[in-house]
Enzyme design. Sequence first.
Site, PDB file in Angstrom:
ATOM      1  N   ASP A 127     -15.686  -4.121  -4.765  1.00 56.03           N
ATOM      2  CA  ASP A 127     -15.658  -5.345  -3.954  1.00 56.03           C
ATOM      3  C   ASP A 127     -17.064  -5.929  -3.944  1.00 56.03           C
ATOM      4  O   ASP A 127     -18.048  -5.200  -4.021  1.00 56.03           O
ATOM      5  CB  ASP A 127     -15.186  -5.064  -2.519  1.00 56.03           C
ATOM      6  N   CYS A 184      -2.476 -14.147  -3.594  1.00 57.18           N
ATOM      7  CA  CYS A 184      -2.176 -14.653  -2.250  1.00 57.18           C
ATOM      8  C   CYS A 184      -2.444 -16.154  -2.191  1.00 57.18           C
ATOM      9  O   CYS A 184      -2.639 -16.713  -1.117  1.00 57.18           O
ATOM     10  CB  CYS A 184      -2.993 -13.908  -1.200  1.00 57.18           C
ATOM     11  N   ARG A 240       0.846  -1.201   0.000  1.00 54.05           N
ATOM     12  CA  ARG A 240       0.000   0.000   0.000  1.00 54.05           C
ATOM     13  C   ARG A 240       0.880   1.249   0.000  1.00 54.05           C
ATOM     14  O   ARG A 240       0.601   2.220  -0.699  1.00 54.05           O
ATOM     15  CB  ARG A 240      -0.943  -0.006   1.219  1.00 54.05           C
TER      16      ARG A 240
HETATM   17  N1  SAH Z   1      -6.596  -5.268  -1.088  1.00 55.61           N
HETATM   18  C1  SAH Z   1      -7.332  -5.459   0.138  1.00 55.61           C
HETATM   19  C2  SAH Z   1      -7.560  -6.934   0.453  1.00 55.61           C
HETATM   20  C3  SAH Z   1      -8.325  -7.695  -0.626  1.00 55.61           C
HETATM   21  S1  SAH Z   1      -8.919  -9.253  -0.094  1.00 55.61           S
HETATM   22  C4  SAH Z   1      -6.618  -4.708   1.259  1.00 55.61           C
HETATM   23  O1  SAH Z   1      -5.511  -4.193   1.056  1.00 55.61           O
HETATM   24  O2  SAH Z   1      -7.178  -4.625   2.360  1.00 55.61           O
HETATM   25  C5  SAH Z   1      -9.909  -9.774  -1.412  1.00 55.61           C
HETATM   26  C6  SAH Z   1     -11.271  -9.108  -1.504  1.00 55.61           C
HETATM   27  O3  SAH Z   1     -11.920  -9.605  -2.675  1.00 55.61           O
HETATM   28  C7  SAH Z   1     -12.228  -9.367  -0.365  1.00 55.61           C
HETATM   29  O4  SAH Z   1     -12.612  -8.134   0.191  1.00 55.61           O
HETATM   30  C8  SAH Z   1     -13.464 -10.037  -1.004  1.00 55.61           C
HETATM   31  O5  SAH Z   1     -14.689  -9.563  -0.466  1.00 55.61           O
HETATM   32  C9  SAH Z   1     -13.336  -9.615  -2.427  1.00 55.61           C
HETATM   33  N2  SAH Z   1     -13.926 -10.476  -3.447  1.00 55.61           N
HETATM   34  C10 SAH Z   1     -13.942 -11.827  -3.519  1.00 55.61           C
HETATM   35  N3  SAH Z   1     -14.495 -12.246  -4.679  1.00 55.61           N
HETATM   36  C11 SAH Z   1     -14.843 -11.118  -5.357  1.00 55.61           C
HETATM   37  C12 SAH Z   1     -15.426 -10.880  -6.640  1.00 55.61           C
HETATM   38  N4  SAH Z   1     -15.769 -11.875  -7.440  1.00 55.61           N
HETATM   39  N5  SAH Z   1     -15.613  -9.607  -7.020  1.00 55.61           N
HETATM   40  C13 SAH Z   1     -15.266  -8.577  -6.202  1.00 55.61           C
HETATM   41  N6  SAH Z   1     -14.695  -8.747  -5.006  1.00 55.61           N
HETATM   42  C14 SAH Z   1     -14.488  -9.996  -4.591  1.00 55.61           C
END
Ligand code: SAH
Length: 393
Positions: free
Chosen positions: A245, A336, A207
């Site tokens: 999201d 991840c 970030r």
């Molecule tokens: N980048 C974020 C963490 C992301 S975790 C940070 O720095 O805090 C992955 C995210 O993807 C989760 O919030 C989950 O709700 C979302 N997610 C899972 N499948 C998804 C989809 N098909 N479309 C959109 N979001 C999705």
Amino acid sequence: MLRLKPGREKSLRHRHPWIFSGAIATAEAPREPGDTVDVLSADGAFIARAAYSPASQIRARVWTFDPREPVDAEFFARRVARAVAARAPMQDAEHTGCRLIHGESDGLPGVVADRYADTVVLQLSSAGAERWRDAIVAALVGATAAACVFERSDAEVRKLEGLPPRIGVAHGTLPAAVTFAEDRLVYRADVVAGQKTGFYLDQRANRAAVRTLAAGRETLNAFCYTGGFTLAALAGGATRVVSIDSSADAIALGRENLARNPALPADRAEWCEADAFAELRKLRDRGAGFDLAVLDPPKFAPTAAHAERAARAYKDVNLLALKLLRPGGLLATFSCSGGIDASLFRKIVAGAALDAGVDASVIGRFGAGADHPVALAFPEGDYLKGLLIRKAS
Ligand code: SAH
């Protein structure tokens, strides 16, 4: 006592902490889940002292390779104190979120602890960790002086260990709002019901990197969760950030996090609760363009067995993002998934660029921060990888 089959002590000799059921010749019965057992080679030599987990394919996890080291409350006090002390240089008044214990790589299989200011969130996910819960909580309180230890032992993997979920206060009182600082920004972590322990601390350095890249850029943040990269991009001077999201709760907390930072230009943020795959297609069909994109999807491949289907999903979403980038645009793309290593991930992104007809280069690489160490003997711990890609201008 567990006795291994002939020749099956090799990975343990290399200090890998897992003993699979297929490697065990005899287990002295009866055993309670989480009991400490000595692990012997086929010829009876001591190899390790481990936690027994009868329900799991990973039948035992090593606490120590030292025959003279007993596994008792003092053992956990030492290991927890060592892990917490190693993180001291990674925290200051502007960075009060930090992973304190990172499982196997801190010599504590099945134990994760994340600090959010005065609250520590503990996640236990193995029978051995569960067995020593009280000692671990006491050790954490002693090492951190945390006002609250909140337990979020509800990870899916607990089912494989035959353990029910447990969520609740283990010490002290949970504040009404658990907030913490990262890079002079304030976030709230939903430690009770959020993902992981409430926040993705593993992306902290990334970030910060995105923050340095964002100036003057129209930014797309897909899979934004509670807006970590969104706030970082705005703090770095992004002209607009579109955050997507599928979780309504995540988006709501993302908006709240932005509001908690009144110095950030909230009018530059657009939040979109949607499936990212569908939304990126929509943006493409509309002819939208961005100068910076962050893709941080969930774990599509928890293990190598899921790699093929996951590879298609990663390729799909990277292809769409590359198309949405303007010439000279940057893509910070992450995986991840433990089942996809860095080299496979690079190939997937290369395939996406090829199919998108995009000329692009890798100009940087990302991983988890120093508070998420990867023990050299435990390559499975190296789950987070990312690439910074530049689209040719
Ligand atoms: N980048 C974020 C963490 C992301 S975790 C940070 O720095 O805090 C992955 C995210 O993807 C989760 O919030 C989950 O709700 C979302 N997610 C899972 N499948 C998804 C989809 N098909 N479309 C959109 N979001 C999705």
